[in-house]
Design an enzyme around this catalytic site. Structure first.
Site, PDB file in Angstrom:
ATOM      1  N   CYS A  58       3.856   0.687  -5.652  1.00  0.00           N
ATOM      2  CA  CYS A  58       4.914   1.204  -4.753  1.00  0.00           C
ATOM      3  C   CYS A  58       5.624   0.068  -4.033  1.00  0.00           C
ATOM      4  O   CYS A  58       5.998   0.197  -2.861  1.00  0.00           O
ATOM      5  CB  CYS A  58       4.357   2.208  -3.748  1.00  0.00           C
ATOM      6  SG  CYS A  58       3.680   3.655  -4.512  1.00  0.00           S
TER       7      CYS A  58
ATOM      8  N   LYS B  64      -6.831   5.505   4.357  1.00  0.00           N
ATOM      9  CA  LYS B  64      -7.100   4.108   3.974  1.00  0.00           C
ATOM     10  C   LYS B  64      -8.157   3.486   4.883  1.00  0.00           C
ATOM     11  O   LYS B  64      -8.558   2.343   4.689  1.00  0.00           O
ATOM     12  CB  LYS B  64      -5.811   3.294   4.025  1.00  0.00           C
ATOM     13  CG  LYS B  64      -4.803   3.738   2.964  1.00  0.00           C
ATOM     14  CD  LYS B  64      -3.624   2.812   2.896  1.00  0.00           C
ATOM     15  CE  LYS B  64      -2.439   3.428   2.182  1.00  0.00           C
ATOM     16  NZ  LYS B  64      -2.578   3.466   0.718  1.00  0.00           N
TER      17      LYS B  64
ATOM     18  N   HIS C 141       6.407  -1.741   1.126  1.00  0.00           N
ATOM     19  CA  HIS C 141       6.055  -0.568   0.332  1.00  0.00           C
ATOM     20  C   HIS C 141       7.302   0.322   0.297  1.00  0.00           C
ATOM     21  O   HIS C 141       8.082   0.331   1.241  1.00  0.00           O
ATOM     22  CB  HIS C 141       4.900   0.137   1.038  1.00  0.00           C
ATOM     23  CG  HIS C 141       4.300   1.289   0.301  1.00  0.00           C
ATOM     24  ND1 HIS C 141       4.892   2.529   0.263  1.00  0.00           N
ATOM     25  CD2 HIS C 141       3.144   1.402  -0.406  1.00  0.00           C
ATOM     26  CE1 HIS C 141       4.124   3.352  -0.433  1.00  0.00           C
ATOM     27  NE2 HIS C 141       3.060   2.702  -0.854  1.00  0.00           N
TER      28      HIS C 141
ATOM     29  N   GLN D  99      -2.102  -1.058   5.778  1.00  0.00           N
ATOM     30  CA  GLN D  99      -3.126  -1.939   5.194  1.00  0.00           C
ATOM     31  C   GLN D  99      -3.741  -2.868   6.236  1.00  0.00           C
ATOM     32  O   GLN D  99      -4.603  -3.677   5.906  1.00  0.00           O
ATOM     33  CB  GLN D  99      -2.516  -2.797   4.080  1.00  0.00           C
ATOM     34  CG  GLN D  99      -1.956  -2.000   2.916  1.00  0.00           C
ATOM     35  CD  GLN D  99      -3.029  -1.281   2.114  1.00  0.00           C
ATOM     36  OE1 GLN D  99      -4.221  -1.596   2.202  1.00  0.00           O
ATOM     37  NE2 GLN D  99      -2.613  -0.305   1.330  1.00  0.00           N
TER      38      GLN D  99
ATOM     39  N   ASP E 177       4.427  -1.250   9.916  1.00  0.00           N
ATOM     40  CA  ASP E 177       3.681  -0.443   8.950  1.00  0.00           C
ATOM     41  C   ASP E 177       2.273  -1.046   8.878  1.00  0.00           C
ATOM     42  O   ASP E 177       2.062  -2.074   8.238  1.00  0.00           O
ATOM     43  CB  ASP E 177       4.397  -0.507   7.593  1.00  0.00           C
ATOM     44  CG  ASP E 177       3.563   0.087   6.464  1.00  0.00           C
ATOM     45  OD1 ASP E 177       2.411   0.477   6.698  1.00  0.00           O
ATOM     46  OD2 ASP E 177       4.087   0.146   5.332  1.00  0.00           O
TER      47      ASP E 177
HETATM   48  N1  PMP Z   1       2.676   1.239   3.512  1.00  0.00           N
HETATM   49  C1  PMP Z   1       1.746   0.528   2.879  1.00  0.00           C
HETATM   50  C2  PMP Z   1       1.681  -0.944   3.103  1.00  0.00           C
HETATM   51  C3  PMP Z   1       0.858   1.155   2.014  1.00  0.00           C
HETATM   52  O1  PMP Z   1      -0.069   0.449   1.379  1.00  0.00           O
HETATM   53  C4  PMP Z   1       0.954   2.552   1.823  1.00  0.00           C
HETATM   54  C5  PMP Z   1       0.028   3.277   0.876  1.00  0.00           C
HETATM   55  N2  PMP Z   1      -0.168   2.649  -0.348  1.00  0.00           N
HETATM   56  C6  PMP Z   1       1.937   3.251   2.522  1.00  0.00           C
HETATM   57  C7  PMP Z   1       2.787   2.567   3.357  1.00  0.00           C
HETATM   58  C8  PMP Z   1       2.094   4.731   2.382  1.00  0.00           C
HETATM   59  O2  PMP Z   1       0.962   5.374   2.882  1.00  0.00           O
HETATM   60  P1  PMP Z   1       0.745   6.936   2.675  1.00  0.00           P
HETATM   61  O3  PMP Z   1       0.931   7.186   1.207  1.00  0.00           O
HETATM   62  O4  PMP Z   1      -0.659   7.162   3.124  1.00  0.00           O
HETATM   63  O5  PMP Z   1       1.757   7.632   3.505  1.00  0.00           O
END
Ligand code: PMP
Length: 426
Positions: A384, A246, A143, A223, A220
């Site tokens: 993203c 999430k 991401h 997910q 990270d």
């Molecule tokens: N890493 C992953 C794998 C994600 O899916 C996301 C959110 N789509 C993020 C980081 C960023 O999370 P946040 O916007 O809640 O900070």
């Protein structure tokens, strides 16, 4: 000083519920937004769970209860409301600690979410310890939140950023990973479960190998935690992060786990109230962990709401979550595979509930918009993860992402709407 405070009424209700068999209709009744109507009479079919999950009533009620009964600032007040707020906030930290299998509450830092947590590690740990010629290793399926902070610290320190490639199924090429891993590798930062492809990465193997060359590892888990039980000690992760929103919790709150000795050695990121011990104009000494990393008034209600979300996840049980999502993923994959000209991106052997796809000759934005008219909430775009799109030579995909509260009817309505959209657009 913190004074023990009784369970909040909502939590009492929750505490007496004995986990029973997985009753999907009862579970769905806990989520008010799953019963919302859009475009007149269309009940929402929510398949955008990777972007954010829906919230069970207990989380909404907990936020309401906090603001109605306990609202106050934490840590600094001697009055009763402040003690209640502090107690509830710190108890939520304990719940996160247990949720991640951490050893101590001192290892749990509340952040705004995954993005902020990665930036904290990059700017506090990374910027302090990286030197010119050191290497940071990430993967092709990250991401943006796990790419850009490393580019920033690379530019600040002269370190290099290297990337583990993936194959066309969306699996990391582990042979390349082992080649890229050298004594120069100081930080390995990778996504546990990919939001764009659903791939579940071999976290333990990556962490053990990275430790073999003396690198520090950040995972990270944005997910991962909504779908599977995570144990940071079993994984031996140095840093692990996730976002509350999430995993049934509020937005604007998340957590960073860090091994205690690493956090002790790492300087604070932001300065301000609460993170200090003693301040004079000449010098400042810092507060103990975890407060050293929590400058300013935190998202108190958010943390408490996250605690309620974690309790709810435990009540459902990760075995049930995994089973339900695996069934739906299999069913959805089979139904999508019957559609002519449809390609699924992300077909890893080990995969979570994400169906990312395109249909020949149709722009995913058009598919998403037409499906929305039927009440189907999917996400279209690059998710993203632009390097993932670049790998496949596409600008975007349409993504249906699953949660344990989805059912087979959701999948049927989604596929039915997809057929309708294709008919209209071809
Ligand atoms: N890493 C992953 C794998 C994600 O899916 C996301 C959110 N789509 C993020 C980081 C960023 O999370 P946040 O916007 O809640 O900070």
């Amino acid at each position: 000083m913190t004074v023990a405070h009784d369970l909040q009424p909502e939590e009492k209700k929750q505490a007496i519920v004995v986990p029973g068999p997985f009753d999907i209709e009862r579970i769905r009744a806990d989520f008010p937004t799953l019963h919302e109507k859009v475009h007149g009479d269309k009940t929402v079919v929510y398949l955008d769970n990777a972007a954010t999950s829906q919230k069970p009533r207990i989380v909404i009620d907990t936020l309401n209860h906090y603001y109605t009964h306990d609202n106050s600032n934490v840590h600094r007040g001697v009055h009763s409301l402040s003690q209640r707020a502090t107690f509830a906030y710190e108890r939520a930290r304990g719940k996160v600690k247990n949720f991640l299998g951490a050893e101590s509450e001192k290892e749990i830092i509340f952040t705004r979410g995954t993005t902020e947590a990665i930036n904290i590690v990059a700017q506090s740990y990374g910027r302090t310890f990286l030197r010119e010629g050191d290497e940071i290793l990430i993967s092709e399926m990250e991401h943006h939140a796990n790419i850009v902070p490393w580019q920033m610290v690379r530019n600040q320190t002269g370190a290099k950023l290297r990337v583990i490639p993936m194959n066309d199924r969306g699996e990391l090429l582990m042979e390349d990973f082992y080649k890229l891993l050298t004594k120069r590798t100081k930080i390995v930062s990778f996504v546990h479960v990919s939001n764009a492809l659903g791939t579940i990465n071999p976290a333990k193997e990556i962490i053990d190998a990275a430790h073999g060359v003396g690198a520090v590892v950040l995972v990270d888990g944005a997910q991962a935690v909504p779908h599977t039980r995570v144990d940071v000690r079993e994984l031996d992760a140095d840093f692990y992060t996730f976002s509350a929103h999430k995993v049934l919790g509020p937005t604007g709150i998340g957590a960073l786990y860090g091994k205690r000795d690493l956090l002790e050695r790492t300087p604070p990121w932001q300065g301000g109230g609460d993170m200090i011990d003693r301040v004079t104009f000449e010098e400042t000494t810092y507060n103990d962990l975890p407060h050293k990393f929590e400058a300013g008034t935190p998202h108190i209600a958010g943390a408490i709401g996250l605690g309620a979300a974690i309790d709810y996840m435990h009540r459902i049980g990760f075995e049930n979550v995994e089973q339900q999502e695996a069934n739906l993923l299999l069913y959805g994959t089979e139904r999508l595979s019957e559609i002519e000209g449809l390609r699924i991106y992300g077909t890893a052997a080990d995969k979570a509930g994400v169906l990312s796809f395109n249909v020949d000759g149709i722009h995913p934005h058009d598919l998403g918009s037409i499906m929305d008219m039927e009440g189907i909430a999917t996400r279209v775009g690059h998710h993203c993860a632009q390097p993932v799109m670049q790998h496949f030579g596409i600008p975007a995909t349409c993504r249906a992402s699953l949660a344990f509260y989805n059912n087979t009817e959701d999948m049927d309505l989604f596929v039915q709407a997809l057929y309708k959209a294709i008919r209209m657009l071809k």
